[in-house]
Design a protein around this motif. Sequence first.
Motif, PDB file in Angstrom:
ATOM      1  N   LYS A 269     -83.634-100.370 -84.272  1.00 16.73           N
ATOM      2  CA  LYS A 269     -83.162-101.338 -83.286  1.00 16.73           C
ATOM      3  C   LYS A 269     -84.318-102.164 -82.725  1.00 16.73           C
ATOM      4  O   LYS A 269     -85.438-101.669 -82.596  1.00 16.73           O
ATOM      5  N   PRO A 270     -84.069-103.424 -82.381  1.00 16.02           N
ATOM      6  CA  PRO A 270     -85.128-104.278 -81.824  1.00 16.02           C
ATOM      7  C   PRO A 270     -85.744-103.652 -80.577  1.00 16.02           C
ATOM      8  O   PRO A 270     -85.032-103.140 -79.707  1.00 16.02           O
ATOM      9  N   GLY A 271     -87.056-103.646 -80.511  1.00 16.46           N
ATOM     10  CA  GLY A 271     -87.757-103.117 -79.350  1.00 16.46           C
ATOM     11  C   GLY A 271     -87.861-101.617 -79.288  1.00 16.46           C
ATOM     12  O   GLY A 271     -88.369-101.064 -78.300  1.00 16.46           O
ATOM     13  N   ALA A 272     -87.392-100.900 -80.335  1.00 15.28           N
ATOM     14  CA  ALA A 272     -87.451 -99.430 -80.324  1.00 15.28           C
ATOM     15  C   ALA A 272     -88.890 -98.955 -80.234  1.00 15.28           C
ATOM     16  O   ALA A 272     -89.774 -99.454 -80.935  1.00 15.28           O
ATOM     17  N   GLY A 273     -89.137 -97.981 -79.358  1.00 13.13           N
ATOM     18  CA  GLY A 273     -90.480 -97.447 -79.165  1.00 13.13           C
ATOM     19  C   GLY A 273     -90.474 -95.936 -79.142  1.00 13.13           C
ATOM     20  O   GLY A 273     -89.501 -95.295 -79.574  1.00 13.13           O
ATOM     21  N   ILE A 274     -91.521 -95.350 -78.556  1.00  6.19           N
ATOM     22  CA  ILE A 274     -91.654 -93.896 -78.613  1.00  6.19           C
ATOM     23  C   ILE A 274     -90.569 -93.177 -77.824  1.00  6.19           C
ATOM     24  O   ILE A 274     -90.345 -91.980 -78.031  1.00  6.19           O
ATOM     25  N   GLU A 275     -89.841 -93.914 -76.974  1.00  4.75           N
ATOM     26  CA  GLU A 275     -88.746 -93.265 -76.258  1.00  4.75           C
ATOM     27  C   GLU A 275     -87.692 -92.736 -77.221  1.00  4.75           C
ATOM     28  O   GLU A 275     -86.996 -91.751 -76.934  1.00  4.75           O
ATOM     29  N   VAL A 276     -87.571 -93.367 -78.395  1.00  3.18           N
ATOM     30  CA  VAL A 276     -86.627 -92.885 -79.405  1.00  3.18           C
ATOM     31  C   VAL A 276     -87.034 -91.484 -79.868  1.00  3.18           C
ATOM     32  O   VAL A 276     -86.191 -90.587 -80.004  1.00  3.18           O
ATOM     33  N   LEU A 277     -88.322 -91.272 -80.093  1.00  4.43           N
ATOM     34  CA  LEU A 277     -88.797 -89.954 -80.502  1.00  4.43           C
ATOM     35  C   LEU A 277     -88.693 -88.945 -79.365  1.00  4.43           C
ATOM     36  O   LEU A 277     -88.371 -87.771 -79.591  1.00  4.43           O
ATOM     37  N   GLU A 278     -88.952 -89.388 -78.151  1.00  3.01           N
ATOM     38  CA  GLU A 278     -88.813 -88.491 -77.005  1.00  3.01           C
ATOM     39  C   GLU A 278     -87.370 -88.025 -76.854  1.00  3.01           C
ATOM     40  O   GLU A 278     -87.105 -86.843 -76.603  1.00  3.01           O
ATOM     41  N   GLN A 279     -86.443 -88.950 -77.019  1.00  3.79           N
ATOM     42  CA  GLN A 279     -85.018 -88.596 -76.934  1.00  3.79           C
ATOM     43  C   GLN A 279     -84.621 -87.687 -78.090  1.00  3.79           C
ATOM     44  O   GLN A 279     -83.842 -86.742 -77.921  1.00  3.79           O
ATOM     45  N   ALA A 280     -85.173 -87.957 -79.272  1.00  8.61           N
ATOM     46  CA  ALA A 280     -84.853 -87.122 -80.432  1.00  8.61           C
ATOM     47  C   ALA A 280     -85.401 -85.714 -80.255  1.00  8.61           C
ATOM     48  O   ALA A 280     -84.755 -84.726 -80.613  1.00  8.61           O
ATOM     49  N   MET A 281     -86.582 -85.605 -79.664  1.00 17.55           N
ATOM     50  CA  MET A 281     -87.178 -84.285 -79.468  1.00 17.55           C
ATOM     51  C   MET A 281     -86.391 -83.481 -78.441  1.00 17.55           C
ATOM     52  O   MET A 281     -86.390 -82.241 -78.472  1.00 17.55           O
ATOM     53  N   ALA A 282     -85.705 -84.178 -77.542  1.00 15.14           N
ATOM     54  CA  ALA A 282     -84.870 -83.490 -76.563  1.00 15.14           C
ATOM     55  C   ALA A 282     -83.679 -82.806 -77.230  1.00 15.14           C
ATOM     56  O   ALA A 282     -83.026 -81.942 -76.620  1.00 15.14           O
ATOM     57  N   LYS A 283     -83.397 -83.174 -78.489  1.00 17.39           N
ATOM     58  CA  LYS A 283     -82.316 -82.526 -79.240  1.00 17.39           C
ATOM     59  C   LYS A 283     -82.731 -81.152 -79.749  1.00 17.39           C
ATOM     60  O   LYS A 283     -81.878 -80.353 -80.144  1.00 17.39           O
ATOM     61  N   ILE A 284     -84.025 -80.876 -79.752  1.00 16.10           N
ATOM     62  CA  ILE A 284     -84.516 -79.564 -80.183  1.00 16.10           C
ATOM     63  C   ILE A 284     -84.462 -78.629 -78.980  1.00 16.10           C
ATOM     64  O   ILE A 284     -84.980 -78.964 -77.907  1.00 16.10           O
ATOM     65  N   PRO A 285     -83.824 -77.472 -79.085  1.00  9.89           N
ATOM     66  CA  PRO A 285     -83.712 -76.557 -77.950  1.00  9.89           C
ATOM     67  C   PRO A 285     -85.068 -76.319 -77.276  1.00  9.89           C
ATOM     68  O   PRO A 285     -86.047 -75.969 -77.915  1.00  9.89           O
ATOM     69  N   ALA A 286     -85.108 -76.518 -75.974  1.00  7.97           N
ATOM     70  CA  ALA A 286     -86.366 -76.479 -75.211  1.00  7.97           C
ATOM     71  C   ALA A 286     -87.038 -75.109 -75.246  1.00  7.97           C
ATOM     72  O   ALA A 286     -88.264 -75.010 -75.120  1.00  7.97           O
ATOM     73  N   HIS A 287     -86.249 -74.032 -75.405  1.00 11.11           N
ATOM     74  CA  HIS A 287     -86.835 -72.705 -75.367  1.00 11.11           C
ATOM     75  C   HIS A 287     -87.581 -72.357 -76.649  1.00 11.11           C
ATOM     76  O   HIS A 287     -88.314 -71.363 -76.693  1.00 11.11           O
ATOM     77  N   LEU A 288     -87.411 -73.164 -77.707  1.00 13.90           N
ATOM     78  CA  LEU A 288     -88.079 -72.861 -78.968  1.00 13.90           C
ATOM     79  C   LEU A 288     -89.546 -73.243 -78.893  1.00 13.90           C
ATOM     80  O   LEU A 288     -89.893 -74.365 -78.527  1.00 13.90           O
ATOM     81  N   ASP A 289     -90.418 -72.334 -79.273  1.00 14.79           N
ATOM     82  CA  ASP A 289     -91.859 -72.584 -79.286  1.00 14.79           C
ATOM     83  C   ASP A 289     -92.227 -73.184 -80.634  1.00 14.79           C
ATOM     84  O   ASP A 289     -92.799 -72.534 -81.508  1.00 14.79           O
ATOM     85  N   VAL A 290     -91.891 -74.472 -80.802  1.00  9.42           N
ATOM     86  CA  VAL A 290     -92.107 -75.126 -82.081  1.00  9.42           C
ATOM     87  C   VAL A 290     -93.018 -76.313 -81.937  1.00  9.42           C
ATOM     88  O   VAL A 290     -93.176 -77.107 -82.827  1.00  9.42           O
TER      89      VAL A 290
END
Length: 340
Positions: free
Chosen positions: A319-340
Amino acid sequence: MVTNEQAAQVAAKVEHPACRFSVAPMLDWTDRHCRYFHRLLSENTQLYTEMVTTGAIIHGKADYLAYNEEEHPLVLQLGGSNPADLAHCAKLAQERGYDEVNLNVGCPSDRVKNGRFGACLMGEADLVAQCVSAMREVVDIPVTVKTRIGIDDQDSYEFLTDFISTVSEKSGCQDFTIHARKAWLSGLSPKENREIPPLDYPRVYQLKRDFPHLTMAVNGGVKTMEEIEAHLVHLDGVMVGREAYQNPYLLAEIDQRLFGSDKPVKKRREIVEAMYPYIERQLANGSYLGHISRHMLGLFQNMPGARQWRRHISENAHKPGAGIEVLEQAMAKIPAHLDV
């Protein structure tokens, strides 16, 4: 199966560090963004450019030799069969700071065959020797060859040994990477040539036994650290292709397992966050997020949330203007308790 003793021997024996482990040159995949990402995973892995033809370098308008300084050790893979053109490009590569030049004698596509380079050159060992000699005469960096175990019906062990002996003796080439499949120059697509011809690792092992003075690495079908270590019992190096791209976290333990590093293995989240400054620099220079993030899609392979990670990036990075927030949002899909 590698025993614990053999694994220890593999880890301790770093006689040929330059070729010990590498990620294969892959068209449309191993571009400079991919290589920067892979370098964050492993400091010692040898990285390759995509194959670049001599014609593109000499006559093209783009800078086909551009790379990030962080990518070293870095190899330029060339496609071509004109000794003078190859020598010219090898000299340019050395001037630009590449660590090695590799001649492609393994790609089986029709386009490559029509251009008289790639796997079809296995049938012209004298010409390959002339090409390597011409490059070695003008550079000080290593000139190496990546080839197959045979082509079409020319797939006997005698054919392979004749090719290796001719190229090594007439050109002085000391380093070969052998894709342990033969190539069908007609009838199979490049993708099928990576999957249908059967792998023959014992043939490559025998080649090393018959040419012990040459440095030899194997390529083709390698998927796990255990397989890498098993090959290194017999050979000087291993090159991994598709698995390193589709499951890049395979690279995370390479430094510790193969090069004796005592640094802690990086977590996946650390790798993603380490990419942020690079991504922001590239976006500021006109790159698109999707051109970079596509190489990161497999980082969480086989982990909870991996599908959601891939999907969010795939749906939003373009998408136009896509930045690192896309990766931050995607990483939020990984369960936070996982030590990965």
